[in-house]
Motif scaffolding. Structure first.
Motif, PDB file in Angstrom:
ATOM      1  N   CYS A   1     -10.759   6.455  -2.075  1.00 31.80           N
ATOM      2  CA  CYS A   1      -9.696   6.005  -1.179  1.00 31.80           C
ATOM      3  C   CYS A   1      -9.340   7.147  -0.230  1.00 31.80           C
ATOM      4  O   CYS A   1      -9.049   8.269  -0.659  1.00 31.80           O
ATOM      5  CB  CYS A   1      -8.458   5.618  -1.991  1.00 31.80           C
ATOM      6  SG  CYS A   1      -6.998   5.361  -0.961  1.00 31.80           S
TER       7      CYS A   1
ATOM      8  N   CYS B   1      -6.106  -0.897  -1.889  1.00 33.76           N
ATOM      9  CA  CYS B   1      -5.566   0.027  -2.893  1.00 33.76           C
ATOM     10  C   CYS B   1      -5.849  -0.504  -4.285  1.00 33.76           C
ATOM     11  O   CYS B   1      -5.706  -1.688  -4.558  1.00 33.76           O
ATOM     12  CB  CYS B   1      -4.052   0.186  -2.677  1.00 33.76           C
ATOM     13  SG  CYS B   1      -3.229   1.062  -4.004  1.00 33.76           S
ATOM     14  N   HIS B   2      -6.255   0.411  -5.163  1.00 38.06           N
ATOM     15  CA  HIS B   2      -6.616   0.012  -6.517  1.00 38.06           C
ATOM     16  C   HIS B   2      -5.419  -0.281  -7.417  1.00 38.06           C
ATOM     17  O   HIS B   2      -5.573  -0.840  -8.496  1.00 38.06           O
ATOM     18  CB  HIS B   2      -7.417   1.132  -7.207  1.00 38.06           C
ATOM     19  CG  HIS B   2      -8.745   1.394  -6.587  1.00 38.06           C
ATOM     20  ND1 HIS B   2      -9.693   0.418  -6.410  1.00 38.06           N
ATOM     21  CD2 HIS B   2      -9.305   2.531  -6.096  1.00 38.06           C
ATOM     22  CE1 HIS B   2     -10.776   0.941  -5.855  1.00 38.06           C
ATOM     23  NE2 HIS B   2     -10.562   2.224  -5.645  1.00 38.06           N
ATOM     24  N   LEU B   3      -4.253   0.133  -7.004  1.00 37.33           N
ATOM     25  CA  LEU B   3      -3.070   0.074  -7.859  1.00 37.33           C
ATOM     26  C   LEU B   3      -2.824  -1.351  -8.383  1.00 37.33           C
ATOM     27  O   LEU B   3      -2.828  -2.310  -7.630  1.00 37.33           O
ATOM     28  CB  LEU B   3      -1.860   0.540  -7.053  1.00 37.33           C
ATOM     29  CG  LEU B   3      -0.649   1.081  -7.794  1.00 37.33           C
ATOM     30  CD1 LEU B   3      -1.028   2.271  -8.663  1.00 37.33           C
ATOM     31  CD2 LEU B   3       0.403   1.505  -6.764  1.00 37.33           C
TER      32      LEU B   3
ATOM     33  N   PRO C   1     -11.507   1.416  -2.116  1.00 33.17           N
ATOM     34  CA  PRO C   1     -11.007   0.066  -2.397  1.00 33.17           C
ATOM     35  C   PRO C   1     -11.335  -0.893  -1.254  1.00 33.17           C
ATOM     36  O   PRO C   1     -11.443  -0.473  -0.105  1.00 33.17           O
ATOM     37  CB  PRO C   1      -9.494   0.257  -2.533  1.00 33.17           C
ATOM     38  CG  PRO C   1      -9.186   1.662  -2.206  1.00 33.17           C
ATOM     39  CD  PRO C   1     -10.429   2.392  -1.880  1.00 33.17           C
TER      40      PRO C   1
ATOM     41  N   CYS D   1      -9.586   6.202  -7.734  1.00 35.14           N
ATOM     42  CA  CYS D   1      -9.099   6.562  -6.399  1.00 35.14           C
ATOM     43  C   CYS D   1      -9.994   7.601  -5.739  1.00 35.14           C
ATOM     44  O   CYS D   1     -10.156   7.605  -4.519  1.00 35.14           O
ATOM     45  CB  CYS D   1      -7.672   7.099  -6.481  1.00 35.14           C
ATOM     46  SG  CYS D   1      -6.497   5.839  -6.989  1.00 35.14           S
TER      47      CYS D   1
ATOM     48  N   HIS E   1       0.829  -1.204   0.000  1.00 35.06           N
ATOM     49  CA  HIS E   1       0.000   0.000   0.000  1.00 35.06           C
ATOM     50  C   HIS E   1       0.868   1.261   0.000  1.00 35.06           C
ATOM     51  O   HIS E   1       1.844   1.343   0.756  1.00 35.06           O
ATOM     52  CB  HIS E   1      -0.905  -0.012   1.237  1.00 35.06           C
ATOM     53  CG  HIS E   1      -2.034   0.963   1.153  1.00 35.06           C
ATOM     54  ND1 HIS E   1      -1.864   2.305   1.383  1.00 35.06           N
ATOM     55  CD2 HIS E   1      -3.347   0.788   0.847  1.00 35.06           C
ATOM     56  CE1 HIS E   1      -3.024   2.921   1.231  1.00 35.06           C
ATOM     57  NE2 HIS E   1      -3.946   2.026   0.908  1.00 35.06           N
ATOM     58  N   PRO E   2       0.521   2.238  -0.823  1.00 35.12           N
ATOM     59  CA  PRO E   2       1.324   3.474  -0.869  1.00 35.12           C
ATOM     60  C   PRO E   2       1.489   4.140   0.499  1.00 35.12           C
ATOM     61  O   PRO E   2       2.533   4.748   0.762  1.00 35.12           O
ATOM     62  CB  PRO E   2       0.519   4.367  -1.823  1.00 35.12           C
ATOM     63  CG  PRO E   2      -0.164   3.396  -2.740  1.00 35.12           C
ATOM     64  CD  PRO E   2      -0.502   2.209  -1.890  1.00 35.12           C
TER      65      PRO E   2
ATOM     66  N   VAL F   1      -3.985   4.981 -11.486  1.00 37.38           N
ATOM     67  CA  VAL F   1      -5.186   4.151 -11.522  1.00 37.38           C
ATOM     68  C   VAL F   1      -6.175   4.786 -12.478  1.00 37.38           C
ATOM     69  O   VAL F   1      -6.480   5.980 -12.354  1.00 37.38           O
ATOM     70  CB  VAL F   1      -5.793   4.021 -10.116  1.00 37.38           C
ATOM     71  CG1 VAL F   1      -7.051   3.169 -10.154  1.00 37.38           C
ATOM     72  CG2 VAL F   1      -4.772   3.443  -9.155  1.00 37.38           C
TER      73      VAL F   1
ATOM     74  N   PHE G   1      -6.822   7.782   1.333  1.00 37.12           N
ATOM     75  CA  PHE G   1      -5.446   8.261   1.229  1.00 37.12           C
ATOM     76  C   PHE G   1      -5.217   9.085  -0.037  1.00 37.12           C
ATOM     77  O   PHE G   1      -4.158   9.676  -0.212  1.00 37.12           O
ATOM     78  CB  PHE G   1      -4.498   7.049   1.262  1.00 37.12           C
ATOM     79  CG  PHE G   1      -3.035   7.402   1.372  1.00 37.12           C
ATOM     80  CD1 PHE G   1      -2.559   8.177   2.434  1.00 37.12           C
ATOM     81  CD2 PHE G   1      -2.118   6.955   0.428  1.00 37.12           C
ATOM     82  CE1 PHE G   1      -1.210   8.496   2.540  1.00 37.12           C
ATOM     83  CE2 PHE G   1      -0.767   7.279   0.523  1.00 37.12           C
ATOM     84  CZ  PHE G   1      -0.317   8.043   1.588  1.00 37.12           C
ATOM     85  N   HIS G   2      -6.227   9.176  -0.914  1.00 31.84           N
ATOM     86  CA  HIS G   2      -5.940   9.749  -2.234  1.00 31.84           C
ATOM     87  C   HIS G   2      -5.422  11.190  -2.226  1.00 31.84           C
ATOM     88  O   HIS G   2      -4.572  11.536  -3.043  1.00 31.84           O
ATOM     89  CB  HIS G   2      -7.134   9.579  -3.204  1.00 31.84           C
ATOM     90  CG  HIS G   2      -8.158  10.659  -3.162  1.00 31.84           C
ATOM     91  ND1 HIS G   2      -9.409  10.484  -2.626  1.00 31.84           N
ATOM     92  CD2 HIS G   2      -8.117  11.955  -3.592  1.00 31.84           C
ATOM     93  CE1 HIS G   2     -10.090  11.610  -2.733  1.00 31.84           C
ATOM     94  NE2 HIS G   2      -9.333  12.510  -3.313  1.00 31.84           N
TER      95      HIS G   2
ATOM     96  N   CYS H   1      -1.724  10.750  -1.999  1.00 29.69           N
ATOM     97  CA  CYS H   1      -1.087   9.626  -2.682  1.00 29.69           C
ATOM     98  C   CYS H   1      -0.472  10.055  -4.008  1.00 29.69           C
ATOM     99  O   CYS H   1      -1.128  10.664  -4.852  1.00 29.69           O
ATOM    100  CB  CYS H   1      -2.110   8.522  -2.925  1.00 29.69           C
ATOM    101  SG  CYS H   1      -1.396   7.072  -3.696  1.00 29.69           S
TER     102      CYS H   1
ATOM    103  N   PHE I   1       0.462   8.045  -6.264  1.00 29.72           N
ATOM    104  CA  PHE I   1       0.197   7.040  -7.303  1.00 29.72           C
ATOM    105  C   PHE I   1      -1.241   7.090  -7.810  1.00 29.72           C
ATOM    106  O   PHE I   1      -1.624   6.277  -8.628  1.00 29.72           O
ATOM    107  CB  PHE I   1       0.504   5.637  -6.763  1.00 29.72           C
ATOM    108  CG  PHE I   1       1.952   5.458  -6.406  1.00 29.72           C
ATOM    109  CD1 PHE I   1       2.880   5.114  -7.385  1.00 29.72           C
ATOM    110  CD2 PHE I   1       2.397   5.673  -5.112  1.00 29.72           C
ATOM    111  CE1 PHE I   1       4.228   4.968  -7.054  1.00 29.72           C
ATOM    112  CE2 PHE I   1       3.735   5.533  -4.788  1.00 29.72           C
ATOM    113  CZ  PHE I   1       4.654   5.179  -5.760  1.00 29.72           C
ATOM    114  N   ARG I   2      -2.028   8.032  -7.297  1.00 32.08           N
ATOM    115  CA  ARG I   2      -3.448   8.004  -7.626  1.00 32.08           C
ATOM    116  C   ARG I   2      -3.703   8.151  -9.124  1.00 32.08           C
ATOM    117  O   ARG I   2      -4.693   7.632  -9.634  1.00 32.08           O
ATOM    118  CB  ARG I   2      -4.199   9.084  -6.855  1.00 32.08           C
ATOM    119  CG  ARG I   2      -3.723  10.479  -7.183  1.00 32.08           C
ATOM    120  CD  ARG I   2      -4.469  11.542  -6.432  1.00 32.08           C
ATOM    121  NE  ARG I   2      -3.834  12.806  -6.747  1.00 32.08           N
ATOM    122  CZ  ARG I   2      -3.519  13.735  -5.863  1.00 32.08           C
ATOM    123  NH1 ARG I   2      -3.809  13.567  -4.593  1.00 32.08           N
ATOM    124  NH2 ARG I   2      -2.921  14.839  -6.231  1.00 32.08           N
TER     125      ARG I   2
HETATM  126  S1  SF4 Z   1      -6.281   3.530  -4.039  1.00 29.68           S
HETATM  127 FE1  SF4 Z   1      -5.323   5.087  -5.260  1.00 29.68          FE
HETATM  128  S2  SF4 Z   1      -5.113   6.816  -3.891  1.00 29.68           S
HETATM  129 FE2  SF4 Z   1      -5.559   5.084  -2.631  1.00 29.68          FE
HETATM  130  S3  SF4 Z   1      -3.579   4.367  -2.048  1.00 29.68           S
HETATM  131 FE3  SF4 Z   1      -4.121   3.201  -3.858  1.00 29.68          FE
HETATM  132  S4  SF4 Z   1      -3.270   4.376  -5.520  1.00 29.68           S
HETATM  133 FE4  SF4 Z   1      -3.224   5.704  -3.774  1.00 29.68          FE
END
Ligand code: SF4
Ligand SMILES: Nc1ncnc2c1ncn2[C@@H]1O[C@H](COP(=O)(O)OP(=O)(O)O)[C@@H](O)[C@H]1O
Ligand SMILES: [Mg+2]
Lengths: 362, 325
Positions: A307, A344-346, A329, A324, A270-271, A319, A309-310, A313, A315-316
Motif C-alpha cells: 500500500c 485499503c486492507h483494513l 490493495p 500493507c 480510507h486512513p 492488518v 500509504f503504508h 499509516c 493502522f498498518r
Molecule cells: S492498506 Fe494498510 S497501510 Fe494502506 S491505508 Fe490501509 S491500513 Fe493503512
C-alpha cells in the motif's frame, strides 16, 4: 454543428443526486498510467487510475499536491507532450478513445467534447489578446461562422457567466479584468462550444474567498444549464461538499477512495481520507488545531511496496500478515455498501472510523 | 497614451540638449586652442581669424553654446576665406578642413549607414527568429542542437573575420559600393549585399539564441496550454500564441540594438568601403575636425534617443499591459 440554441436556465434547486442504475458514463478512465521519463528515472505520476462519470454529475478529485490530479486530467484532454510522456490505459469521452488519438482528431475533440479551466486565470489567458479574441478563437475552431457571429456568441457567453457590460468587456485585455472576472471569462471560453465534459483544475485556488464562492455557484449553475459532466479538482474539502456529487481521493498517483460525497465526507473508509478530514479546520468555523498528516507524500520515482500509504499509516499494524507492506490493495467495496470503494486492507473500516477516528475530529 | 508619448519626447529632447552642451564644452571650451585645431595643419592667420570670429571663440562659452543652438534651430552665417556663407538650419557647424557645412556632410552619410543597418538588421532579425523558433519547437533534438551549436560558433567568431571571409571568398557577390536607393534600387541592394550578409550573419546567431529562449519560455506558459486545450492546430498555437508572446522581448532588444548598430557601423563601412557616418567620423577624428565630430556626436545621440523612444512606444503597442504606462 452550428446549433446555437440558448437553453433556458432551469430553476430546480440543487439536491444531492443519487447514481441512477445503468446511467451511462460520459467519461470513462480505465487503468490510466502516466509516466514521465526523466534523468532520475520514470516519474510515475498516475498509476492505474480508473473511474467513470455520467453527464450532469460532478466528480471532485481531492488529494495532496503532487498526487497526480492535474496530470490525470490533462491526459483527458490529450495535453501531454507525446515525446516526453508515456501514457497507457484508456480514456473514453463520449465513446471516443483519447489515449493515442491522432493529432487531427484531438484538434476537433479538444474544446468541443471536453474543455478545461485552469487554476490561475491570470497566466492561463494570453496577455496580448483581448478576451473576445480568445473566446472567438475557441468558437471558430469548431464552428464555421463569421467573425461577427463568433463575437456575438462571445458577448453572449460573457453575459451568461455574469460579466456585466459584456459588449464592452469583450474588447478588453485580461489585465483589465479582476481575478474573479478573469476566471469567469475563462469559463465562458471553456463553455463556448458547449462541451459535455468540463474539467476544472483548482479553479478557485488563486481567488479571494468571497470570489471563490461565486465561481463555485457559477460552475454549478452552468453545469445544470449545459447538462455536462464536471471533473472538479481541488484540495479544499469545504469546496467539495458544496459542489460535488462524488469524490475521488487520490494518493501518490492512485485513487484510494471513491464514492458519493456525503458518504465520504461523513464517514470515509480510507486512513488517508481520515487524515485529510483531520487536517481541515473545524467546519463550525472555530479555529481548532490542524493535524497535518505526518510524513510526506511518496516519491513517484520509487513507490513504496504494498500500500502506497503504508509508511504514513497508523493502522498498518492492524492488518495481519504484513499485507500493507507487501500487497497493493485493490480499489473495491469494503463494506456492505457497493456504491463506494476503497483501496485499503483494513477490516471493517466503517467501525474503525466510528470508534477511533470520529471522536478525535475537530 | 498621448501624454505618455509627449512626456517621453520632452525627456528625449532634453537628453539630446544635455549631450550637445557636454560635447560642446568638451570640444570647444576645454581644448587650449580650438581655433588652431579646427584650422588644421595648413593654417593661415586670416583663416584662424575667420574661425575665431565666426565661431565666436573669443566670447564667453555660454554665448558660444547659445549661438550653436541658434544655428541648429534657425541657421547662422560662417565666414571662410573672406566669403560669408549661410548655413541653413539645422546647422551643425562648418568644417573648415573640408570646406563644407557639417550638416551637408553628415546628411550624405546618414542614408548610407541607414541602408547598411536596415538591410543587415532585417536579415538577422528574420533569420534569427526563424531558426530560433524552429529550434524551440524541436528542442532537444539533433536539429535543435545543430542550430544552437552553429549559432554559438558563428557568435564567437570575431566580426572582422567573418567580414574578411566574405571579402575574400564571396567574390561572386556584386562589388561593394553605395548607390542611392532612389537612383537605382537594384544597384543599391547589390552594392550593399556583402555588408548586409556580414552584418546579418554575425548578428543572427545572437537572435537565434534570444528567440529560442524566449520561445521556449512562451511555449511553457499556462496560456500555451490553454491554447492547446481549445482545439486549434499546433501551428497556430506556436505561431500565433507562442510567437506573439516570445517576440515582444526580442523586438525590444532589437530596437535598442539597431540604434547601436547605427552608431557603430564603422567596421562595416571601413571594410566594405561605404561612405557612411562611421567613415566620416573616423576621418574627422584623424583630422581633428572638431565641428564634424561635434555634429557626429549630435546625430549619434539623437539616433539613440529616438530609437529608445520608438522602442518604448512600440512596447506599449506590443504589450497591452503597459499601454497606460
Ligand atoms: S492498506 Fe494498510 S497501510 Fe494502506 S491505508 Fe490501509 S491500513 Fe493503512
Ligand atoms: N512534465 C512532467 N515531467 C515530470 N514530472 C512531472 C511532469 N508533470 C508533472 N510531474 C510530476 O507529477 C506529479 C503529479 O503532478 P500533478 O498531477 O500536477 O499533481 P497535483 O495532484 O498537485 O495536480 C508531481 O510530482 C509532478 O512533479
Ligand atoms: Mg495540480
Amino acid at each position: 454543428m452550428t446549433e446555437q440554441t440558448v437553453r433556458a436556465p432551469q430553476t430546480v434547486t440543487r439536491a444531492p443526486r443519487t447514481r441512477a442504475e445503468g446511467e451511462e458514463a460520459y467519461l470513462e478512465v480505465t487503468d490510466l498510467h502516466v509516466q514521465f521519463p526523466t534523468a532520475d528515472g520514470r516519474v510515475q505520476a498516475v498509476q492505474g487510475l480508473s473511474y467513470s462519470l455520467p453527464l450532469r454529475r460532478t466528480l471532485a478529485i481531492v488529494g495532496e499536491s503532487g498526487s497526480g490530479k492535474s496530470v490525470s486530467s490533462m491526459a483527458i484532454l490529450g495535453l501531454h507532450d507525446r515525446k516526453s510522456t508515456w501514457i497507457s490505459g484508456s480514456i473514453k469521452v463520449g465513446g471516443k478513445e483519447v489515449v493515442g488519438m491522432s493529432e487531427k482528431d484531438l484538434m476537433s475533440y479538444r474544446g468541443a467534447d471536453a474543455a478545461m479551466i485552469f487554476q490561475d486565470p491570470q497566466s492561463s489567458l494570453h496577455p496580448f489578446f483581448t478576451i473576445g479574441d480568445q473566446i472567438t478563437e475557441s468558437y471558430r475552431a469548431h464552428h464555421n461562422v463569421s467573425k461577427r457571429a463568433a463575437k456575438a456568441r462571445a458577448v453572449d457567453m460573457l453575459g451568461r457567466v455574469g460579466i456585466p457590460n459584456p459588449s464592452r468587456r469583450v474588447d478588453q485585455y485580461p489585465h483589465e479584468f479582476s481575478g474573479g472576472m478573469r476566471q469567469r471569462a475563462m469559463i465562458a471560453m471553456a463553455l463556448v462550444n458547449d462541451p459535455k465534459l468540463l474539467i476544472a483544475d483548482e479553479p478557485t485556488t488563486a481567488l479571494d474567498v468571497t470570489v471563490q464562492a461565486q465561481i463555485l455557484d457559477l460552475i454549478a449553475d452552468l453545469q445544470r444549464d449545459f447538462g455536462s459532466a464536471v471533473v472538479f479538482i481541488t484540495h479544499d474539502l469545504g469546496v467539495v461538499a458544496e459542489i460535488a456529487d462524488d469524490i475521488l481521493v487520490m494518493y501518490g498517483g492512485n485513487a484510494v477512495e471513491h464514492g458519493p460525497v456525503e458518504k465520504i465526507l461523513g464517514a470515509p473508509l480510507h486512513p488517508y481520507s481520515w487524515g485529510l478530514l483531520e487536517s481541515i479546520p473545524a467546519v463550525s468555523g472555530t479555529p481548532g488545531p490542524l493535524h497535518p498528516i505526518p510524513g510526506s507524500p511518496p516519491s513517484l520515482l520509487a513507490m513504496p511496496s504494498g500500500c502506497a500509504f503504508h509508511p504514513r499509516c497508523e493502522f498498518r499494524d492492524r492488518v495481519g500478515g504484513d499485507l500493507c507492506r507487501t500487497l497493493k490493495p485493490e480499489l473495491i467495496p469494503r463494506t456492505a455498501d457497493q456504491g463506494r470503494t476503497s483501496r485499503c486492507h483494513l477490516k471493517e473500516p466503517d467501525k474503525v472510523f466510528e470508534t477511533e477516528v470520529l471522536p478525535r475530529l475537530p | 497614451m498621448l501624454l505618455y508619448i509627449l512626456r517621453r519626447v520632452i525627456s528625449a529632447i532634453s537628453v539630446v540638449i544635455v549631450t550637445v552642451v557636454c560635447s560642446f564644452l568638451l570640444f570647444f571650451a576645454a581644448p587650449h586652442d580650438p581655433a588652431g585645431v579646427i584650422c588644421g595643419p595648413k593654417c593661415t592667420p586670416e583663416r584662424l581669424k575667420d574661425i575665431t570670429n565666426s565661431l565666436n571663440l573669443d566670447q564667453p562659452v555660454v554665448e558660444q553654446i547659445g549661438l550653436y543652438f541658434k544655428g541648429i534651430v534657425v541657421g547662422r552665417d560662417y565666414s571662410a576665406g573672406g566669403v560669408t556663407r549661410h548655413c541653413d538650419a539645422p546647422c551643425l557647424g562648418y568644417s573648415y578642413i573640408l570646406g563644407v557645412p557639417v550638416t551637408d556632410l553628415l546628411a550624405r552619410a546618414v542614408p548610407v549607414t541607414l541602408s547598411i543597418v536596415i538591410g543587415g538588421a532585417t536579415i538577422y532579425l528574420c533569420f534569427g527568429v526563424l531558426i530560433g523558433t524552429i529550434a524551440a519547437r524541436v528542442r532537444g533534438t539533433t536539429l535543435d542542437k545543430a542550430a544552437v551549436g552553429t549559432s554559438l560558433v558563428i557568435g564567437s567568431v570575431p566580426y572582422f573575420i567573418v567580414a574578411l571571409v566574405i571579402a575574400l571568398y564571396a567574390t561572386f557577390l556584386p562589388k561593394s559600393q553605395y548607390v542611392s536607393f532612389f537612383e537605382n534600387p537594384f544597384q543599391w541592394a547589390a552594392g550593399l549585399l556583402a555588408a548586409w550578409l556580414c552584418l546579418g550573419l554575425t548578428n543572427s546567431a545572437q537572435y537565434t539564441r534570444y528567440s529560442r529562449a524566449s520561445m521556449i519560455e512562451a511555449l511553457g506558459q499556462d496560456f500555451t496550454r490553454t491554447a492547446r486545450s481549445k482545439g486549434i492546430s499546433e501551428r497556430r498555437v506556436v505561431y500565433r500564441h507562442g510567437l506573439r508572446a516570445a517576440m515582444t522581448p526580442v523586438i525590444t532588444i532589437f530596437g535598442v540594438d539597431v540604434a547601436y548598430q547605427l552608431v557603430n557601423t564603422i567596421f562595416t563601412e571601413r571594410i566594405f568601403q561605404l561612405p557612411g557616418l562611421g567613415t566620416r567620423i573616423i576621418n574627422a577624428f584623424n583630422q581633428y575636425d572638431l565641428p564634424v565630430l561635434m555634429g557626429g556626436v549630435i546625430v549619434g545621440a539623437t539616433v539613440l534617443v529616438v530609437m529608445n523612444l520608438v522602442v518604448d512606444i512600440l512596447y506599449t503597442v506590443l504589450d497591452p499591459r503597459v499601454r497606460l504606462g
